[in-house]
Scaffold this active site. Sequence first.
Site, mmCIF file in Angstrom:
data_model
loop_
_atom_site.group_PDB
_atom_site.id
_atom_site.type_symbol
_atom_site.label_atom_id
_atom_site.label_comp_id
_atom_site.label_asym_id
_atom_site.label_seq_id
_atom_site.Cartn_x
_atom_site.Cartn_y
_atom_site.Cartn_z
ATOM 1 N N ASP A 332 77.858 25.144 28.954
ATOM 2 C CA ASP A 332 77.391 25.515 27.621
ATOM 3 C C ASP A 332 77.103 24.243 26.832
ATOM 4 O OD1 ASP A 332 77.278 26.498 24.892
ATOM 5 O OD2 ASP A 332 78.336 28.276 25.575
ATOM 6 N N ARG A 334 75.849 24.519 23.421
ATOM 7 C CA ARG A 334 75.495 24.975 22.067
ATOM 8 C C ARG A 334 76.186 24.195 20.953
ATOM 9 N NH1 ARG A 334 76.335 31.332 22.967
ATOM 10 N NH2 ARG A 334 77.901 30.502 24.388
ATOM 11 N N LYS A 361 82.986 30.422 18.926
ATOM 12 C CA LYS A 361 82.449 30.660 17.585
ATOM 13 C C LYS A 361 83.581 30.867 16.582
ATOM 14 C CE LYS A 361 78.145 32.753 19.281
ATOM 15 N NZ LYS A 361 77.347 34.001 19.396
#
Length: 421
Positions: A332, A334, A361
């Site tokens: 990942d 992000r 998140k």
Amino acid sequence: MTTEKSGSKPKHIVLTSHPSRFGPKPIPIQWGDADPLKRGPIIGTLMNSAHRNVIGTHSGSYGVYRALAVASGRLQSDHRADLTNTSPAAHIGPHPSWFDPDKIISLDPFGALVGEAYRSLYEQGYDILPTIAVTKAHINMPELVDAIEAGRLRIDGTVMKSGGDLVVTKAAIEPVWHLPGIAKRLSVMESDLRRVLFEQTGGMFPELVTRPDLKVFLPPIGGMTVYIIGDIAAITDPNRPLAVRVHDECNGSDVFGSDICTCRPYLVHGIEACVETAQEGGAGIIVYLRKEGRALGEVTKFLVYNARKRQEGGDRADAYFARTECVAGVQDMRFQELMPDVLHWLGVTQIDRFISMSNMKYDAITQSGITIVERVPIPDALIPADAKVEIEAKKAAGYYTEGVVPDDVALADVKGRNLAE
């Protein structure tokens, strides 16, 4: 220096990464100052290099299309935007978080207000462009119409109109990186961050290593869009509920309905929760970030699809992340650490319903100082059959937590309302 022939006389062109050291200095940027004039405007102009006070240009990756338009003669390189009647269609901020240099480091909180905040400089000839635009619109999705017919959503004439038209305020946001803040957030040295950015973009931005005086970078990446449902004032009102869905782009599912992942179903579920919350007198926020394929890109994403489906035993949860790592080298990219900035721009201090299962998140938002009361997972009935592998893989990897409410939050005391009811 290069020499270009012009008739019988040679024409000398000096190539340099920045203006003469003896030339005028650009307007400095004092990141985090409450006065926009003292903070300074973001000037990424290509018309007057002496005015530039950032690295990179506006519009991120679309700058290459601008170059094509100029090269083909369709766009004049000295075109200056006429900003008449382009001011925000809704009022957002300022909020205290705008003036905290640690809360917002990846966007310009004044980005939508340049027409009023920097009018005097614009009139003096400074080419200052907004990095945020705020407008109003209606959106319509077949799943929302289905929810109305099923009785889960109702037409109220304000939030949801007849025919399933959903009234939204939306903001488009370009990334604006304050490099010292980015480095601090990621726990790296600013000099190392600049060097790696320079190297990993193939040397596209030499100012990263030659202009330490320029502290702001306009990266060539996609930005985000924010969809606000309901009364904007409810976002900062402690007595009104707020629902939030932070959604990373998935073109295959979001637009074309691919059933290999839960992205569109979760997006629709998030919108539905936002509508319900807005109709209860609160507001809902959808943050849509351009981070296709966990920011690995769509080509890498499709390569991984092939690798997963062709391996021995077919697509399996135990190899879900391993195949991604084999292709991309990482699971990942992000960097959710930067994501909460947009919530701080909106003035969010507490989220009553966070429509997400992602621990990354959740952790990024709560560690930034925002309270999350309830975490809402996607209902099993909305998970496509082909996406079961994704859910099982994420569950096994500890990607999400099944409990929807943190243990340290007493629901009965939050905002004076018993949210457990």
